[in-house]
Design an enzyme around this catalytic site. Sequence first.
Site, PDB file in Angstrom:
ATOM      1  N   GLU A  88      56.337  50.247  29.134  1.00  0.00           N
ATOM      2  CA  GLU A  88      57.526  51.085  29.200  1.00  0.00           C
ATOM      3  C   GLU A  88      58.684  50.497  28.390  1.00  0.00           C
ATOM      4  O   GLU A  88      59.439  51.234  27.753  1.00  0.00           O
ATOM      5  CB  GLU A  88      57.974  51.272  30.657  1.00  0.00           C
ATOM      6  CG  GLU A  88      56.946  51.962  31.534  1.00  0.00           C
ATOM      7  CD  GLU A  88      56.041  50.998  32.261  1.00  0.00           C
ATOM      8  OE1 GLU A  88      55.700  51.269  33.424  1.00  0.00           O
ATOM      9  OE2 GLU A  88      55.669  49.953  31.664  1.00  0.00           O
TER      10      GLU A  88
ATOM     11  N   ALA B  19       7.257  32.083  28.500  1.00  0.00           N
ATOM     12  CA  ALA B  19       6.911  31.277  29.670  1.00  0.00           C
ATOM     13  C   ALA B  19       7.510  29.883  29.578  1.00  0.00           C
ATOM     14  O   ALA B  19       7.835  29.262  30.606  1.00  0.00           O
ATOM     15  CB  ALA B  19       5.392  31.205  29.827  1.00  0.00           C
TER      16      ALA B  19
ATOM     17  N   LEU C  20      19.878  33.585  39.557  1.00  0.00           N
ATOM     18  CA  LEU C  20      21.269  33.873  39.900  1.00  0.00           C
ATOM     19  C   LEU C  20      21.558  35.367  39.809  1.00  0.00           C
ATOM     20  O   LEU C  20      22.207  35.931  40.705  1.00  0.00           O
ATOM     21  CB  LEU C  20      22.211  33.084  38.995  1.00  0.00           C
ATOM     22  CG  LEU C  20      23.712  33.342  39.178  1.00  0.00           C
ATOM     23  CD1 LEU C  20      24.123  33.157  40.632  1.00  0.00           C
ATOM     24  CD2 LEU C  20      24.532  32.437  38.257  1.00  0.00           C
TER      25      LEU C  20
END
Length: 354
Positions: free
Chosen positions: A46, A158, A290
């Site tokens: 503003e 892997a 996680l």
Amino acid sequence: MAQALRLAERGLFTTQPNPRVGCVIAHGADVVGTGWHQRAGEPHAEVFALREAGTQAHGATAYVTLEPCAHHGRTPPCADALIAAGVARVVIAAEDPFPQVDGHGIGKLRAAGITVESGLLREAARELNIGFFSRIERGRPFVRVKLAMSLDGRTALANGESKWITGEAARADVQRWRARSSAVLSGSGTVLADNPRLTVRLPEGVAFAPPTRVLLDRQLRTPSCSHVLDGSTPTVLIHAVEATCADDRFGAVERVAVAEQGGMLDLHAVLALLAERGCNEVHVEAGPTLCGALFAAGLVDELLLYIAPLLLGDLARPLLQLPSPTEMASRWQLQMIDQRMLGSDWRLRLHALR
């Protein structure tokens, strides 16, 4: 208001922990002032718009993407500035849930005789500040998990090798998601496997506020050679209360202890801690353990999934480690928000359904 939202987007990478806000001042269809919040501690949208409008702000309408503040923080109240400029009407996209602002900005404007309307393009304004609203209303950041996988749903060979599943365009896109976040979170397993930097790399000249690196390392097993310990950007290492370290490898980072739950760090406590520190959006780049734990705890809000046109085989590492549902009614459901091609890869944005 659409123009004000586009202005607000310019602060996507720079306003943390403040929300992204834009403002347009107009007499009918004639725009006399525009502004956007650029950085925390600097003037709000503003103020910039009023400076540009000057005396033409008198009797004008101000379109603001978020309720003007009504309190003295690092800058004076924007509601007071609008009143002093003599605007006749203020149109607000979304109300500000921050306790010192919530309803007070609107109330102050109306008490001064200014007409106030709210709700115009509210959802777009909330989406632009989805992390800010999450932190204030839910007490935790908005959590976005980024994963990259092959067509057969694998994230690494892997042996752990994962560079690179996706192409350059997808990896560049990830940098922009990191840049808009307050924190980039990972686990010690990812650090041990890949030794990532977890920093933002954008084209030269693009301004951003570096997100905090957050590492979950319950047992303090991160080695001294890890890039996340180099002190190049603010880093918080979160560990278990009883974990100890006899050497000085963590001297360049902040260490914080949190409680454990079920043999791992309490993820709810971790997010509450980050919220207290002003984190709005948390960008997660971690392994299947996680990321799966965050999903299982109901803490993932959005999945950012990159899919490469290649196959890694059934011995390669899976996307997530999740509890197996016993019936289809218990399956994990996601809602597609956006999909697009980035080079030869697909990027999917999905929201987790509660």
